[in-house]
Design an enzyme around this catalytic site. Structure first.
Site, PDB file in Angstrom:
ATOM      1  N   GLU A 249     -10.702 -36.037   1.422  1.00 32.05           N
ATOM      2  CA  GLU A 249     -10.542 -36.038   0.073  1.00 32.05           C
ATOM      3  C   GLU A 249      -9.427 -35.068  -0.296  1.00 32.05           C
ATOM      4  OE1 GLU A 249     -12.598 -38.025  -1.764  1.00 32.05           O
ATOM      5  OE2 GLU A 249     -13.084 -38.774  -0.110  1.00 32.05           O
ATOM      6  N   CYS A 283      -9.634 -31.828  -8.953  1.00 31.17           N
ATOM      7  CA  CYS A 283      -8.887 -32.829  -8.453  1.00 31.17           C
ATOM      8  C   CYS A 283      -8.373 -33.975  -9.153  1.00 31.17           C
ATOM      9  CB  CYS A 283      -9.420 -33.302  -6.872  1.00 31.17           C
ATOM     10  SG  CYS A 283     -11.014 -34.060  -6.997  1.00 31.17           S
TER      11      CYS A 283
HETATM   12  P1  NAD Z   1      -7.704 -25.557   0.874  1.00 28.25           P
HETATM   13  O1  NAD Z   1      -6.954 -26.581   1.500  1.00 28.25           O
HETATM   14  O2  NAD Z   1      -6.792 -24.327   0.850  1.00 28.25           O
HETATM   15  O3  NAD Z   1      -9.051 -25.282   1.697  1.00 28.25           O
HETATM   16  C1  NAD Z   1     -10.057 -26.151   1.746  1.00 28.25           C
HETATM   17  C2  NAD Z   1     -10.772 -25.696   3.139  1.00 28.25           C
HETATM   18  O4  NAD Z   1     -10.023 -25.561   4.431  1.00 28.25           O
HETATM   19  C3  NAD Z   1     -11.283 -24.128   3.153  1.00 28.25           C
HETATM   20  O5  NAD Z   1     -12.624 -24.113   3.637  1.00 28.25           O
HETATM   21  C4  NAD Z   1     -10.374 -23.438   4.095  1.00 28.25           C
HETATM   22  O6  NAD Z   1     -10.918 -22.576   4.727  1.00 28.25           O
HETATM   23  C5  NAD Z   1     -10.124 -24.879   5.274  1.00 28.25           C
HETATM   24  N1  NAD Z   1      -8.982 -24.713   5.906  1.00 28.25           N
HETATM   25  C6  NAD Z   1      -7.615 -23.955   5.443  1.00 28.25           C
HETATM   26  N2  NAD Z   1      -6.835 -24.024   6.550  1.00 28.25           N
HETATM   27  C7  NAD Z   1      -7.470 -25.119   7.616  1.00 28.25           C
HETATM   28  C8  NAD Z   1      -7.152 -25.370   9.036  1.00 28.25           C
HETATM   29  N3  NAD Z   1      -5.915 -25.151   9.530  1.00 28.25           N
HETATM   30  N4  NAD Z   1      -8.040 -25.994   9.402  1.00 28.25           N
HETATM   31  C9  NAD Z   1      -9.530 -26.295   9.080  1.00 28.25           C
HETATM   32  N5  NAD Z   1      -9.892 -25.947   8.030  1.00 28.25           N
HETATM   33  C10 NAD Z   1      -8.664 -25.204   7.063  1.00 28.25           C
HETATM   34  O7  NAD Z   1      -8.098 -26.225  -0.451  1.00 28.25           O
HETATM   35  P2  NAD Z   1      -8.701 -25.339  -1.841  1.00 28.25           P
HETATM   36  O8  NAD Z   1      -7.722 -24.503  -2.460  1.00 28.25           O
HETATM   37  O9  NAD Z   1     -10.134 -24.768  -1.295  1.00 28.25           O
HETATM   38  O10 NAD Z   1      -9.128 -26.544  -2.957  1.00 28.25           O
HETATM   39  C11 NAD Z   1      -8.317 -27.033  -3.869  1.00 28.25           C
HETATM   40  C12 NAD Z   1      -7.778 -28.416  -3.279  1.00 28.25           C
HETATM   41  O11 NAD Z   1      -8.875 -29.186  -2.967  1.00 28.25           O
HETATM   42  C13 NAD Z   1      -6.968 -28.905  -4.376  1.00 28.25           C
HETATM   43  O12 NAD Z   1      -5.549 -29.582  -3.809  1.00 28.25           O
HETATM   44  C14 NAD Z   1      -7.829 -30.133  -4.787  1.00 28.25           C
HETATM   45  O13 NAD Z   1      -7.021 -31.275  -5.229  1.00 28.25           O
HETATM   46  C15 NAD Z   1      -8.553 -30.607  -3.743  1.00 28.25           C
HETATM   47  N6  NAD Z   1      -9.844 -31.269  -4.093  1.00 28.25           N
HETATM   48  C16 NAD Z   1      -9.773 -32.466  -3.856  1.00 28.25           C
HETATM   49  C17 NAD Z   1     -11.077 -33.224  -4.022  1.00 28.25           C
HETATM   50  C18 NAD Z   1     -10.964 -34.747  -3.761  1.00 28.25           C
HETATM   51  O14 NAD Z   1     -12.197 -34.967  -3.857  1.00 28.25           O
HETATM   52  N7  NAD Z   1     -10.214 -35.383  -3.614  1.00 28.25           N
HETATM   53  C19 NAD Z   1     -12.179 -32.372  -4.624  1.00 28.25           C
HETATM   54  C20 NAD Z   1     -12.057 -31.138  -4.856  1.00 28.25           C
HETATM   55  C21 NAD Z   1     -10.788 -30.384  -4.519  1.00 28.25           C
END
Ligand code: NAD
Length: 478
Positions: A249, A283
Site C-alpha cells: 500500500e 495517502c
Molecule cells: P516509509 O516508506 O518511509 O516507511 C514505512 C515503513 O517502512 C517504516 O516502518 C520504515 O521503517 C520501513 N522501512 C524503511 N526502509 C525499509 C527497508 N529497506 N526494508 C523494510 N522496511 C523499511 O513511509 P512513511 O514515511 O512511514 O509513510 C508515508 C508514506 O506511506 C507515504 O508515501 C504515504 O502515501 C504512504 N501511505 C500509504 C497508504 C496506503 O494505504 N496506500 C497508507 C498510509 C501511508
C-alpha cells in the site's frame, strides 16, 4: 533518561541486547518521548521463529475462536481510547479528536474482521471426470510481516493484524521508527487476554536494519507493507530473494476534479477538510485539483477562505487547533521544496506558501496555489502536507487526461451533479478508488488498493481479507 521500548517476542517483552538506541520525538515540541532499539536480524529471526511455531496450532483453531481474540483486543481498545489517543497525538502530531477517532475506528475494524470468521469461503469446482470432486480451499499463508508507516500508526496495526489472525496466520509487526509508542501500548493491552504466545510479535527498529531483516526473511510468507514507493521497491527486492508474496500500500497523488455543475460549497468544504486532516499527511487525500474554468474563481477563493481559517499548533497545547505539525523536518523540507519550486516556475500563492515558525515543531502554512501547470513537480510528486495546487481545465476529458498523467493510481475524486460525468470519471480514471461528491476517505468494507506505483494488492473488505490466504486445490477421485 527516556524509557527504552522492549520488543515483544513469543509472549515476552525482550530487553534489547545492546546496539543503537533510536530517539522518538514529539513533533510539536521537539522533545524526546522514548527510545527504541534498532532491533538486529538475530532478534527478528527469533520473532519469526516464534510466529512460525505458534502458527501451526493457531491455524487449527476454529476461525470463530481466532475471531474471539480480536474481539477481546477491541474491547480492551475501547476501554483505553483516551490513553491511546494521547500517545498517538504525542508522537504523531495529529489532533486529539482525530486520534480518538483513530483508536475507536481501530476497535471497530478488529470487530469487522472478526465477523469474517464464519464467511471465509472456498469453492466447489465442477470436474471433467466422473466421480471426482474439486475443492478450492482457502488456507492461511503462514507468518505475515506487517511493516507500518507513521501517519495512522495505531489503525495500521489492526489493518495488518486483524485479517492475518482471523484467517489463521501469525504476525510479526514492525512499527515506524517515528511512532512506536502506540504499538508498545497495544502490546500492554494484550496482557491478560490469553492470546497464545507467538501469535502476535512486535519488533522495533529502523527500516535499514529491522525492516530489511523482516522483509527478506525466508520464513515469512507475506510481507504486508504500507509506506512510500521507494521503500516498497526495496521491500519487493528483498522479498524477491525468497519469492515471498508482497502486499504493498504505497503513496498517492490523488486528483480531485470539480466541474462547472458541481455543488461548489460542498466541494470546497470536502476538499479543504480532506487536505488539512492529519496536516495533509494521508495517502488518499486530494493532492491536486482540476477545476473547470467556469467555477475556477469561486473554488479558489472558497478554498483560500477555508484554509486561512485553519488553526494550527501543538495539539496538546493550551489553544484548540484544527491541525498539528508535520511529522518531522524532512517532511517539512519536502513540502517547502515542492512549493518553492512551483512558485519559481510561475505558480501563484493565494494563501500560505511558507514555513510557519511557532518556535518548536514543523509547520507549513495551509496553502492554496494557482497557475500550477501540469508539468510542474508539484502536480506529480506526493506533497504530504496542507498544500492544494490548482490547475484550470476546459472540460472533463482534459481533467481526466491530466489526472491520469501520473505514476500513481490510489484515489481520485469528482464533484459534479451529472450522473453521466460521474460514471465517465469512474470508468476512465486509472485509480483504485474514485469518490463522487464526497471527501477522500475509504470504508473498512471497501477495498483500498492502488494501481501503478501506488501498490500491489489491497486492504479491507472481503478482497483485503483474502490477500492473507492462499488457495489450495483438492482433486478428490472416488
Ligand atoms: P516509509 O516508506 O518511509 O516507511 C514505512 C515503513 O517502512 C517504516 O516502518 C520504515 O521503517 C520501513 N522501512 C524503511 N526502509 C525499509 C527497508 N529497506 N526494508 C523494510 N522496511 C523499511 O513511509 P512513511 O514515511 O512511514 O509513510 C508515508 C508514506 O506511506 C507515504 O508515501 C504515504 O502515501 C504512504 N501511505 C500509504 C497508504 C496506503 O494505504 N496506500 C497508507 C498510509 C501511508
Amino acid at each position: 533518561m527516556p524509557a527504552l521500548l522492549l520488543n515483544y517476542v513469543d509472549g515476552v517483552s525482550l530487553p534489547a541486547a545492546g546496539g543503537e538506541r533510536i530517539p522518538v520525538y514529539n513533533p510539536a515540541r521537539d522533545t524526546v518521548l522514548s527510545e527504541m532499539p534498532d532491533t538486529s536480524a538475530e532478534v527478528v529471526n527469533r520473532a519469526v521463529a516464534a510466529a512460525k511455531a505458534a502458527q501451526k496450532d493457531w491455524a487449527k483453531l476454529p476461525a470463530i475462536q481466532r475471531a474471539a481474540a480480536l474481539r477481546k483486543i477491541s474491547g480492551k481498545i475501547r476501554e483505553n481510547i483516551d490513553r491511546i489517543a494521547r500517545v498517538i497525538t504525542e508522537e504523531q502530531g495529529k489532533v486529539y479528536s482525530l486520534a480518538q477517532l483513530e483508536a475507536a475506528f481501530t476497535a471497530e475494524y478488529m470487530d469487522y474482521m472478526a465477523e469474517w470468521a464464519r464467511r471465509i469461503e472456498g469453492e466447489v469446482i465442477t470436474s471433467d471426470r466422473a466421480g471426482e470432486t474439486v475443492l478450492l480451499l482457502r488456507q492461511p499463508i503462514g507468518v505475515v510481516a506487517g511493516i507500518l508507516p507513521w501517519n495512522f500508526p495505531f489503525f495500521l496495526i489492526a489493518r495488518k493484524l486483524a485479517p492475518a489472525l482471523v484467517t489463521g496466520n501469525t504476525i510479526v509487526i514492525k512499527p515506524s521508527e517515528e511512532t512506536p509508542n502506540n504499538a508498545s501500548l497495544f502490546v500492554e493491552l494484550l496482557e491478560g487476554l490469553d492470546i497464545p504466545k507467538g501469535v502476535i510479535n512486535f519488533v522495533y527498529g529502523s527500516g535499514r536494519t529491522t525492516g530489511a531483516a523482516l522483509s527478506g526473511h525466508p520464513d515469512v510468507g507475506l510481507v504486508s507493507f504500507t509506506g512510500s514507493v521507494a521503500t516498497g521497491e526495496r521491500i519487493m527486492a528483498a522479498a524477491a530473494n525468497n519469492i515471498t508474496k508482497v502486499n504493498l500500500e504505497l503513496g498517492g497523488k490523488a486528483p480531485a476534479i470539480i466541474l462547472d455543475d458541481a455543488d461548489i460549497p460542498k466541494a470546497v468544504h470536502n476538499l479543504a477538510a480532506s487536505r488539512t486532516l492529519n496536516s495533509g499527511q494521508l495517502c488518499n487525500c486530494p493532492e491536486r485539483i482540476y477545476v473547470q474554468r467556469g467555477v475556477a474563481d469561486q473554488v479558489v477563493s472558497g478554498l483560500a477562505t477555508a484554509l486561512q481559517a485553519t488553526r494550527y499548533g501543538d495539539p496538546l497545547g493550551d489553544k484548540e487547533v484544527d491541525m498539528g505539525p508535520l511529522i518531522n523536518r524532512a517532511g517539512l523540507d519536502k513540502v517547502r521544496g515542492l512549493v518553492d519550486s512551483a512558485i519559481s516556475q510561475g505558480a501563484e500563492v493565494v494563501t500560505g506558501g511558507k514555513v510557519a515558525d511557532l518556535g518548536t515543531g514543523s509547520y507549513f502554512e495551509p496553502t492554496v496555489l494557482t497557475n500550477c501547470r501540469q508539468n510542474m513537480d508539484i502536480m506529480h510528486k506526493e506533497i504530504f502536507g496542507p498544500v492544494i495546487p490548482i490547475n484550470v481545465v476546459n472540460d472533463l476529458d482534459e481533467a481526466i487526461e491530466r489526472s491520469n498523467d501520473t505514476e500513481f493510481g490510489l484515489t481520485s475524486s469528482i464533484f459534479t451533479q451529472s450522473l453521466s460525468s460521474a460514471l465517465k470519471a469512474c470508468n476512465e480514471l486509472k485509480f483504485g478508488e474514485t469518490y463522487v461528491n464526497r471527501e477522500h476517505f475509504e470504508a473498512m468494507q471497501g477495498f483500498h488498493a492502488g494501481t501503478k506505483k501506488s501498490g500491489i494488492g489491497g486492504a479491507d473488505g472481503k478482497h483485503g481479507l483474502y490477500e492473507y490466504t492462499m488457495t489450495h486445490l483438492a482433486y478428490i477421485q472416488t
